[in-house]
Design a protein around this motif. Structure first.
Motif, short mmCIF file in Angstrom:
data_model
loop_
_atom_site.label_atom_id
_atom_site.label_comp_id
_atom_site.label_asym_id
_atom_site.label_seq_id
_atom_site.Cartn_x
_atom_site.Cartn_y
_atom_site.Cartn_z
N THR A 73 0.84 -1.20 0.00
CA THR A 73 0.00 0.00 0.00
C THR A 73 0.87 1.25 0.00
O THR A 73 1.98 1.26 0.53
CB THR A 73 -0.91 0.02 1.23
OG1 THR A 73 -0.11 -0.04 2.42
CG2 THR A 73 -1.86 -1.16 1.21
N HIS A 75 0.54 5.92 -0.81
CA HIS A 75 -0.18 7.11 -1.26
C HIS A 75 0.64 7.71 -2.41
O HIS A 75 1.67 8.35 -2.17
CB HIS A 75 -0.35 8.11 -0.13
CG HIS A 75 -1.27 7.63 0.96
ND1 HIS A 75 -2.64 7.78 0.89
CD2 HIS A 75 -1.02 6.97 2.10
CE1 HIS A 75 -3.18 7.25 1.98
NE2 HIS A 75 -2.21 6.74 2.72
N TYR A 82 1.55 12.88 4.00
CA TYR A 82 2.15 11.66 4.53
C TYR A 82 3.66 11.76 4.54
O TYR A 82 4.37 10.95 3.98
CB TYR A 82 1.67 10.46 3.73
CG TYR A 82 0.20 10.24 3.84
CD1 TYR A 82 -0.34 9.60 4.95
CD2 TYR A 82 -0.66 10.72 2.87
CE1 TYR A 82 -1.70 9.42 5.08
CE2 TYR A 82 -2.03 10.55 2.99
CZ TYR A 82 -2.55 9.90 4.10
OH TYR A 82 -3.89 9.73 4.22
N THR A 91 0.99 3.83 5.65
CA THR A 91 1.05 2.77 4.64
C THR A 91 2.35 2.00 4.82
O THR A 91 3.22 2.39 5.60
CB THR A 91 1.04 3.35 3.20
OG1 THR A 91 2.31 3.94 2.91
CG2 THR A 91 -0.05 4.40 3.03
N ASN A 92 2.50 0.91 4.07
CA ASN A 92 3.77 0.18 4.12
C ASN A 92 4.74 0.66 3.05
O ASN A 92 5.76 0.02 2.81
CB ASN A 92 3.54 -1.33 4.04
CG ASN A 92 2.71 -1.73 2.85
OD1 ASN A 92 3.04 -1.41 1.70
ND2 ASN A 92 1.61 -2.44 3.08
#
Length: 399
Positions: A73, A75, A82, A91-92
């Protein structure tokens, strides 16, 4: 009637002879016992790899594709929101390895449930946190996320003694990127340092198509149909040793910080001069460009980066790790093991074979294949050919 003779005791000389005989027998038998134990550990390691092979085939049967190496995942656009720690937690960061998707097929269903759903506990598994970790977890180097620190027995070779901090959950099994170093850390997506974030475009696809020639292609799904050289002729995964903190060239990365024309892409042996001439298994004492102690070989089973859960077939097994920049970059990351003389590999058809570290490996100083010379045969002999999925090279030798 004569009295019975008194019982005769052992003399000192006889006792010494008996002790000497026992010592000789122990000296003869002990190596045999140790060899038998290592043989058992090697068999157990092979069985682990067979389980991973079955898991890969079951995953493919379910989804008609292989799990992605370096995925997850992210963005893709909103870098401002972020940034820094918030981004890594939200997210990862598109950095998960293929082993994460295999957990349900390795009898780790409970672990998969924790990863695939929001997870509200700290690394201790008891302390409730808010907000909860997102589905599919944070960046795989996050030490306070419990699933990333989990030691999975199937992912560990019994011959490898490494355990505990500064690593997270370790792995001794890695995905094959093929016989190149070019773009193996990014694959079909690249990071645009501006406002674009992660992008995939014609330029990046051209680069990856030309150089990412293994069964696993970073940030792209592949399938058995892509393995045109034959499943039994192509390596899917290989064994890697994990680091013990001893500057071992197989597990401690040389951060060369250079790609070409005199860098990592141009010569797989560019890092070799920094090995200790008296102890070539280790880096020279004065050499310090090895990065932080938590960034070592096999230190994060969930991380898809070449250092952690990937390898390529440019250098023969048990040679030095030579990266082009930092711990997250690509480079020469050979297979390695704690077994004597070689490593296990998992062929794409599910067979497990033991490959000698002296396997025919062509010219180990030849430049790697890139998009500029795509389609040429592997310069790294039989070893390089086994790492490519569709180079149409005939495998003429046993290995």
């Amino acid at each position: 009637m004569s009295a019975p003779n008194p019982r005769r005791a052992l003399t000192l000389i006889e006792l010494l002879v008996v002790i000497a005989i026992i010592g000789v027998l122990v000296g003869i038998l002990l190596p045999a016992v140790q060899a038998a134990r290592e043989a058992a550990r090697r068999m157990s390691c092979s069985n682990n790899f067979k389980q991973i092979g079955v898991a890969i085939h079951n995953y493919h049967a379910a989804y008609n594709k292989l799990p992605m190496q370096i995925g997850g995942t992210f963005h893709p656009r909103d870098n401002a929101t972020y940034a820094g720690a918030n981004r890594n937690r939200a997210t990862n960061q598109f950095n998960l390895g293929f082993l994460v998707g295999l957990t349900p097929y390795l009898e780790q269903q409970s672990l998969w449930e924790q990863i695939s759903n929001p997870y509200a506990f700290d690394v201790d598994g008891e302390t409730v946190i808010s907000p909860a970790w997102p589905a599919m977890g944070p960046e795989p180097s996050e030490p306070t996320y419990g699933p990333w620190s989990r030691e999975i027995p199937t992912l560990r070779c019994p011959s490898d003694p490494g355990t505990g901090l500064p690593s997270l959950g370790r792995t001794n099994y890695a995905a094959c990127y093929g016989d190149s170093t070019d773009w193996v850390e990014t694959g079909y997506w690249r990071w645009d340092g501006g406002s674009s974030g992660w992008i995939s475009d014609v330029l990046q696809a051209t680069r990856a198509n030309g150089s990412c020639r293994g069964v696993f292609v970073p940030r792209k799904f592949t399938a058995f149909k892509d393995v045109q050289d034959g499943l039994s002729n192509t390596i899917a995964c290989g064994e890697i040793a994990t680091d013990l903190g001893d500057r071992d060239v197989r597990t401690t990365p040389h951060l060369f910080t250079g790609w070409g024309p005199v860098g990592v892409h141009s010569n797989p042996r560019v890092c070799q001069p920094d090995r200790d001439p008296n102890r070539p298994r280790f880096w020279s004492v004065g050499f310090t460009n090895i990065g932080a102690p938590e960034n070592r070989r096999g230190y994060s089973w969930a991380n898809g980066g070449p250092l952690y859960s990937g390898f390529n077939t440019t250098l023969p097994p048990n040679n030095e790790i030579c990266l082009g920049a930092d711990h997250s970059s690509g480079g020469h990351a050979p297979a390695s093991s704690r077994h004597a003389g070689g490593v296990h590999v998992l062929m794409t058809d599910g067979a497990v074979k033991f490959v000698s570290e002296s396997i025919e490996a062509g010219d180990d100083t030849a430049p790697v294949v890139t998009s500029a010379n795509a389609g040429r045969p592997s310069p790294y002999g039989l070893w390089g050919s086994l790492g490519t999925r569709a180079s149409h090279e005939v495998i003429k030798e046993e290995f």
